[in-house]
Scaffold this motif. Sequence first.
Motif, PDB file in Angstrom:
ATOM      1  N   PRO B 162       1.007  -1.247  -0.157  1.00  0.00           N
ATOM      2  CA  PRO B 162       0.011  -0.165   0.144  1.00  0.00           C
ATOM      3  C   PRO B 162       0.848   1.136   0.023  1.00  0.00           C
ATOM      4  CG  PRO B 162      -0.390  -1.387   1.901  1.00  0.00           C
ATOM      5  CD  PRO B 162       0.693  -1.989   1.130  1.00  0.00           C
ATOM      6  N   CYS B 163       0.199   2.127  -0.404  1.00  0.00           N
ATOM      7  CA  CYS B 163       1.152   3.623  -0.537  1.00  0.00           C
ATOM      8  C   CYS B 163       0.033   4.683  -0.542  1.00  0.00           C
ATOM      9  CB  CYS B 163       1.577   3.579  -2.098  1.00  0.00           C
ATOM     10  SG  CYS B 163       2.848   4.937  -1.886  1.00  0.00           S
ATOM     11  N   LYS B 164      -0.577   4.801   0.551  1.00  0.00           N
ATOM     12  CA  LYS B 164      -1.792   5.784   0.639  1.00  0.00           C
ATOM     13  C   LYS B 164      -1.550   7.155   1.040  1.00  0.00           C
ATOM     14  CE  LYS B 164      -4.863   2.200   1.142  1.00  0.00           C
ATOM     15  NZ  LYS B 164      -5.227   1.729   2.584  1.00  0.00           N
ATOM     16  N   PRO B 165      -2.262   8.267   0.801  1.00  0.00           N
ATOM     17  CA  PRO B 165      -1.900   9.682   1.143  1.00  0.00           C
ATOM     18  C   PRO B 165      -1.649   9.831   2.592  1.00  0.00           C
ATOM     19  CG  PRO B 165      -3.836   9.545  -0.159  1.00  0.00           C
ATOM     20  CD  PRO B 165      -3.549   8.087   0.270  1.00  0.00           C
ATOM     21  N   LEU B 166      -1.007  10.749   3.169  1.00  0.00           N
ATOM     22  CA  LEU B 166      -0.518  11.244   4.333  1.00  0.00           C
ATOM     23  C   LEU B 166      -1.649  12.327   4.977  1.00  0.00           C
ATOM     24  CD1 LEU B 166       3.265  11.344   3.948  1.00  0.00           C
ATOM     25  CD2 LEU B 166       1.759   9.353   4.484  1.00  0.00           C
ATOM     26  N   ILE B 167      -1.487  12.275   6.380  1.00  0.00           N
ATOM     27  CA  ILE B 167      -1.999  13.129   7.156  1.00  0.00           C
ATOM     28  C   ILE B 167      -1.043  13.894   7.945  1.00  0.00           C
ATOM     29  CG2 ILE B 167      -3.816  13.575   8.933  1.00  0.00           C
ATOM     30  CD1 ILE B 167      -4.848  10.827   8.739  1.00  0.00           C
ATOM     31  N   THR B 168      -0.782  15.342   7.902  1.00  0.00           N
ATOM     32  CA  THR B 168      -0.138  15.981   8.636  1.00  0.00           C
ATOM     33  C   THR B 168      -0.860  16.426   9.941  1.00  0.00           C
ATOM     34  OG1 THR B 168      -0.731  18.121   7.893  1.00  0.00           O
ATOM     35  CG2 THR B 168       0.704  17.060   6.694  1.00  0.00           C
ATOM     36  N   LEU B 169       0.051  16.479  11.144  1.00  0.00           N
ATOM     37  CA  LEU B 169      -0.689  16.935  12.275  1.00  0.00           C
ATOM     38  C   LEU B 169       0.110  18.100  12.727  1.00  0.00           C
ATOM     39  CD1 LEU B 169      -0.778  13.577  14.310  1.00  0.00           C
ATOM     40  CD2 LEU B 169      -2.450  14.483  13.379  1.00  0.00           C
ATOM     41  N   ASP B 170      -0.815  19.184  13.163  1.00  0.00           N
ATOM     42  CA  ASP B 170      -0.089  20.413  13.672  1.00  0.00           C
ATOM     43  C   ASP B 170       0.129  20.131  15.087  1.00  0.00           C
ATOM     44  OD1 ASP B 170      -2.579  21.115  15.146  1.00  0.00           O
ATOM     45  OD2 ASP B 170      -3.346  22.069  13.106  1.00  0.00           O
ATOM     46  N   LEU B 171       0.760  21.327  15.656  1.00  0.00           N
ATOM     47  CA  LEU B 171       1.074  21.558  16.960  1.00  0.00           C
ATOM     48  C   LEU B 171       0.291  21.264  18.012  1.00  0.00           C
ATOM     49  CD1 LEU B 171       3.790  24.460  17.376  1.00  0.00           C
ATOM     50  CD2 LEU B 171       3.979  21.893  17.701  1.00  0.00           C
ATOM     51  N   SER B 172      -1.056  21.727  17.718  1.00  0.00           N
ATOM     52  CA  SER B 172      -2.313  21.259  18.633  1.00  0.00           C
ATOM     53  C   SER B 172      -2.372  20.122  19.172  1.00  0.00           C
ATOM     54  CB  SER B 172      -3.438  21.933  18.373  1.00  0.00           C
ATOM     55  OG  SER B 172      -3.939  21.456  17.030  1.00  0.00           O
ATOM     56  N   TYR B 173      -1.972  18.974  18.006  1.00  0.00           N
ATOM     57  CA  TYR B 173      -2.065  17.678  18.258  1.00  0.00           C
ATOM     58  C   TYR B 173      -0.921  17.048  18.727  1.00  0.00           C
ATOM     59  CZ  TYR B 173      -6.536  17.619  15.535  1.00  0.00           C
ATOM     60  OH  TYR B 173      -7.736  18.042  15.197  1.00  0.00           O
ATOM     61  N   THR B 174       0.408  17.683  18.447  1.00  0.00           N
ATOM     62  CA  THR B 174       1.367  16.895  18.866  1.00  0.00           C
ATOM     63  C   THR B 174       2.287  17.469  19.680  1.00  0.00           C
ATOM     64  OG1 THR B 174       2.802  18.254  17.330  1.00  0.00           O
ATOM     65  CG2 THR B 174       1.854  16.187  16.086  1.00  0.00           C
ATOM     66  N   GLY B 175       2.055  18.845  19.974  1.00  0.00           N
ATOM     67  CA  GLY B 175       2.707  19.465  21.107  1.00  0.00           C
ATOM     68  C   GLY B 175       4.119  19.877  20.816  1.00  0.00           C
ATOM     69  N   VAL B 176       4.767  19.156  19.829  1.00  0.00           N
ATOM     70  CA  VAL B 176       6.101  19.612  19.501  1.00  0.00           C
ATOM     71  C   VAL B 176       6.277  19.291  17.898  1.00  0.00           C
ATOM     72  CG1 VAL B 176       8.615  18.775  19.819  1.00  0.00           C
ATOM     73  CG2 VAL B 176       6.890  18.492  21.680  1.00  0.00           C
ATOM     74  N   SER B 177       6.935  20.316  17.364  1.00  0.00           N
ATOM     75  CA  SER B 177       7.460  20.285  15.923  1.00  0.00           C
ATOM     76  C   SER B 177       8.482  19.267  15.291  1.00  0.00           C
ATOM     77  CB  SER B 177       7.844  21.698  15.301  1.00  0.00           C
ATOM     78  OG  SER B 177       9.110  21.726  15.915  1.00  0.00           O
ATOM     79  N   TRP B 178       8.329  18.619  14.276  1.00  0.00           N
ATOM     80  CA  TRP B 178       9.201  17.599  13.671  1.00  0.00           C
ATOM     81  C   TRP B 178      10.697  18.327  13.877  1.00  0.00           C
ATOM     82  CZ3 TRP B 178      12.330  18.814   9.805  1.00  0.00           C
ATOM     83  CH2 TRP B 178      11.897  19.793   8.679  1.00  0.00           C
TER      84      TRP B 178
END
Lengths: 623, 623
Positions: B162-178
């Motif tokens: 499989p090779c499905k589209p990606l979801i990006t998560l912003d800071l409100s979900y992750t708390g820390v940037s990549w």
Amino acid sequence: MSPKITTELLKQLRQGMKNSKYVQEPVQAYIVPSGDAHQSEYIAPCDCRRAFISGFDGSAGTAIVTEQHAAMWTDGRYFLQAAHQMDNNWTLMKMGLKDTPTQEDWLVSVLPEGSKVGVDPFIIPADQWKRMSKVLRSAGHDLVPVKENLIDTIWTDCPQRPCKPLITLDLSYTGVSWRDKIVALRSKMAERKVMWFVVTALDEVAWLFNLRGSDVEYNPVFFAYAVIGMNTIRLFIDGDRMMDPPVREHLQLDSTLEPEFKIQVMPYGSILSELQAVGAGLSPKEKVWLSDKASYALTEAIPKAYRYLTPYTPICIAKAVKNAAETEGMRRAHIKDAVALCELFNWLEKEVPKGTVTEIIAADKAEEFRSQQKDFVELSFATISSTGPNGAIIHYKPVPETNRTLSVNEIYLLDSGAQYKDGTTDVTRTMHFGTPSAYEKECFTYVLKGHIAVSAAIFPNGTKGHLLDSFARSALWDCGLDYLHGTGHGVGSFLNVHEGPCGISYKTFADEPLEAGMIVSDEPGYYEDGSFGIRIENVVLVIPAETKYNFKNRGSLTFEPLTLVPIQMKMIDVNLLTEKECNWVNEYHQKCREVVGAELERQGRHEALQWLLRETEPLGRVQ
Amino acid sequence: MSPKITTELLKQLRQGMKNSKYVQEPVQAYIVPSGDAHQSEYIAPCDCRRAFISGFDGSAGTAIVTEQHAAMWTDGRYFLQAAHQMDNNWTLMKMGLKDTPTQEDWLVSVLPEGSKVGVDPFIIPADQWKRMSKVLRSAGHDLVPVKENLIDTIWTDCPQRPCKPLITLDLSYTGVSWRDKIVALRSKMAERKVMWFVVTALDEVAWLFNLRGSDVEYNPVFFAYAVIGMNTIRLFIDGDRMMDPPVREHLQLDSTLEPEFKIQVMPYGSILSELQAVGAGLSPKEKVWLSDKASYALTEAIPKAYRYLTPYTPICIAKAVKNAAETEGMRRAHIKDAVALCELFNWLEKEVPKGTVTEIIAADKAEEFRSQQKDFVELSFATISSTGPNGAIIHYKPVPETNRTLSVNEIYLLDSGAQYKDGTTDVTRTMHFGTPSAYEKECFTYVLKGHIAVSAAIFPNGTKGHLLDSFARSALWDCGLDYLHGTGHGVGSFLNVHEGPCGISYKTFADEPLEAGMIVSDEPGYYEDGSFGIRIENVVLVIPAETKYNFKNRGSLTFEPLTLVPIQMKMIDVNLLTEKECNWVNEYHQKCREVVGAELERQGRHEALQWLLRETEPLGRVQ
């Protein structure tokens, strides 16, 4: 207790580390492990090299000396003692605390690039060598064997290696003859397809041949190795003790025997060359079984492809499961031991208020009462007789410099035991001879709850002891308290008071599953540095448990206390106990009263009997 | 459920094992592990090779095929399922039972002398390779890498990767940037003096870049590797999903960035050659950090002297400790999840008596209610909807052949969970829609006591989860009962429902200590083959605990339940609970009532609210 001044000794050791007489190339660090060539926990004076170089004489610890540093690793039992006994040359490495580096990691952090780390290959266990050398090698250093022990080269007044007479044990004590033990061992060897088994641990040699010695204080063992083949038995032992007629008869040295039971007696010092000869003569598929804790030197004598290493030997596992004769002997020994302690506590109750009883006097009195019992041989470890702040030094041993007088204002902790010809004891009781504070009672009661939680635990066959460790801590944890030692250790049968392969500790994972017949201690505690120590210890026997259901027909186990000494009721805050815990205490005391009472009666010890009866009244619960 | 017929497939596989197209020399055994090239627990259909060859599709199991035998190792969760799904060609090896040999020991016992054992080097973790090859080598056999996967050669209709589209998560979900995660990772790398870190676990790649995918059902991950240098970031990923503008913006692929944050995107398949190039270009002292569970193939790409292997990666450890944004997200997700389950159980109470609700219908209904909640993405694992005897199949998934109808006469066990964009849930409730028997209530209550014992446990900072496992079993053990699985697993934050490095299980020892912010499940159970299954599972957050004392200033921890779904009171035998346990249930239900009640009210779900109010009345204790 003033620390040992080690500046000059360290200077000499550091010279030895560079002396081409001992080392091909200078070593930048030298490791001084705790053990002897048999990886014994308790060692003879001639093997106390780590204590000699550092001053710290606890039973566990490893010293490492580099050109700049001297560091000592030990565990929570010994933090205070080690700090007291060592001078400023030494850094104490508190094992078990989060920020304490391992020996390997520390070495990597302090050594200059490409260093050599030396160690006596007879003293370091093979598994530890492997672990350390791997980490050191990956950091660019080398672990190297130094044949001559560098401590011995500077220890001018090192005592002689002991070589005391042997005691033979007949079937009434051992339950199984040494011949049958050899047969059982060879069948385990056949199962694993090994041709040779090397017995390196002193208690394993003693157990296998139903012999005991006194080369090491407290441990009835003697310096020896054995190499068991499928058709040969070689015993490596020194001295004229093998000339003793009862020993010759016991081992049938002068009888006409089937050749596979003929014991060849060889000099203790010839083990390495003999083993190297065995190693050189192996045909393909002929394996040699060794403990992975055997010394690096002996392990290296067998080419790698021929080694069969296990963490626990078949002797260690067989020895742990006591047979009926041994179990009955242990019961008898514990009853006698309880008699002695009833006498002692009765005496202390009268004497302590006079202010004349010191820790040493109390310890000596305990030994005196024990020595009056039948088949008493010696103590099973140095008596921990400690009052007030000394009680917080977990493996404290009173010496004149630290000797406190027992009083009606302080908690008294006595952890003591003996070797009887029929069994080994180890018991701790914590007493107050005045009125304990509410806080002392509270702490004592949490410890008691933990003790009961383990002792009354029911668990499936096949459970390893480490899975029970948290039961002992739960009541303490609830209040933010804990203790920094394991909860229990295996106990030998007229053998070492600490033995594997079972135990109850958060620290081990590779312990063997508990099974009926094994014997362990149950000894939670609580310690406040500078104030007091509390520990409640019974030796307990693993027995089958009756349960309402029987999942997968696995069967269940529980413990039967062998120790039968009252737990001081004035230290218990009854309101902190559940009904079940209260009943446990009452039933335990009822059993002490019946079993030990009968023996006190038989021995005509009426005053101690009265004491026992008073101390085993049912607990009254305040509603 | 009829077993898969594998006779022909095994014949083909055995031909492949001798085919010089795939193997230089014939292999006498071929190992088919469970995982994919990332050692994932849950895998994509194209990676289900073990299920393809054997029919057994549980989440854990290893197949080994020799010329004569085909054997499957799996654990207690899957004994029944594996026995049902496999035909007579297969032997089931029940892991955890005393007499079950390890894979290595079994191979040694069945293989002819000097055999070769083949395995796909991308599928086998390096630590397992090391362990197996050592045992095999010492028995005269060889473990050999077989480049071409032999299952793939006979799997003619193998699905596409499989090779499905990606979801990006912003800071409100992750708390820390990549970027901040990369900075923190590089600082851990600097601490350990490593120059490169290879990210091989799919959830670690997803967490590091704050991206999610859907390549593997239930696990919001995507096929990718990453190699992080001190100044470079390489992401190995396929497909046009990296062309997606939000993804490009999230990763700042088109921005002018400091070079050390510039992400180089490379083809997924180029990881091995790129890593080999990294390996070839290392200067002395340049180490590469890999998980010791990374594949043998990737591990071998780095010369041995340059490898730095650890059981847990710094990402695994950082990911386990949830920050405030993640914790709040998990709380929100669990409230929504509770709303869905209140709806479901209210609906089931009305519908089950009609006899029309099957396990599959109930599971679908649960998904329907969950999908109505905000930010719902998918389920977090295949719903275990099981009634009566199916409940004893620990990881059961209803299929048409096994689908039972729920009734008022059987226990119903529902273990289910979902992925929401703000968190991952996993909850088990065991219900009776009629009148449970006294025995069913008794067993349920022991399980509940175990659940509470863990959930309410207070323990020192630094305690490892495995030390709490026995608390969950104590009430069952007292009656001779037990369950053959661990008590809890780590739970990801909108990530895998099972994640390391913490957990609560007697099976692990090398788990990382629990710390505040970690999230685990608490799920003891009891199962009777052929009759019923009981499990009570909450997801719980590790939080600081207030205690009366604070030994050595270590601080204490306890758990806060994130799951807020009522525990069915009719299943509880209140007289078996202590007062403390009763209070725990009442306080827990009070919290469900307040928190979930408010959300049900807000969502206008009045009937479910009435159900919640009924189900959270205080327990009445019969005195």
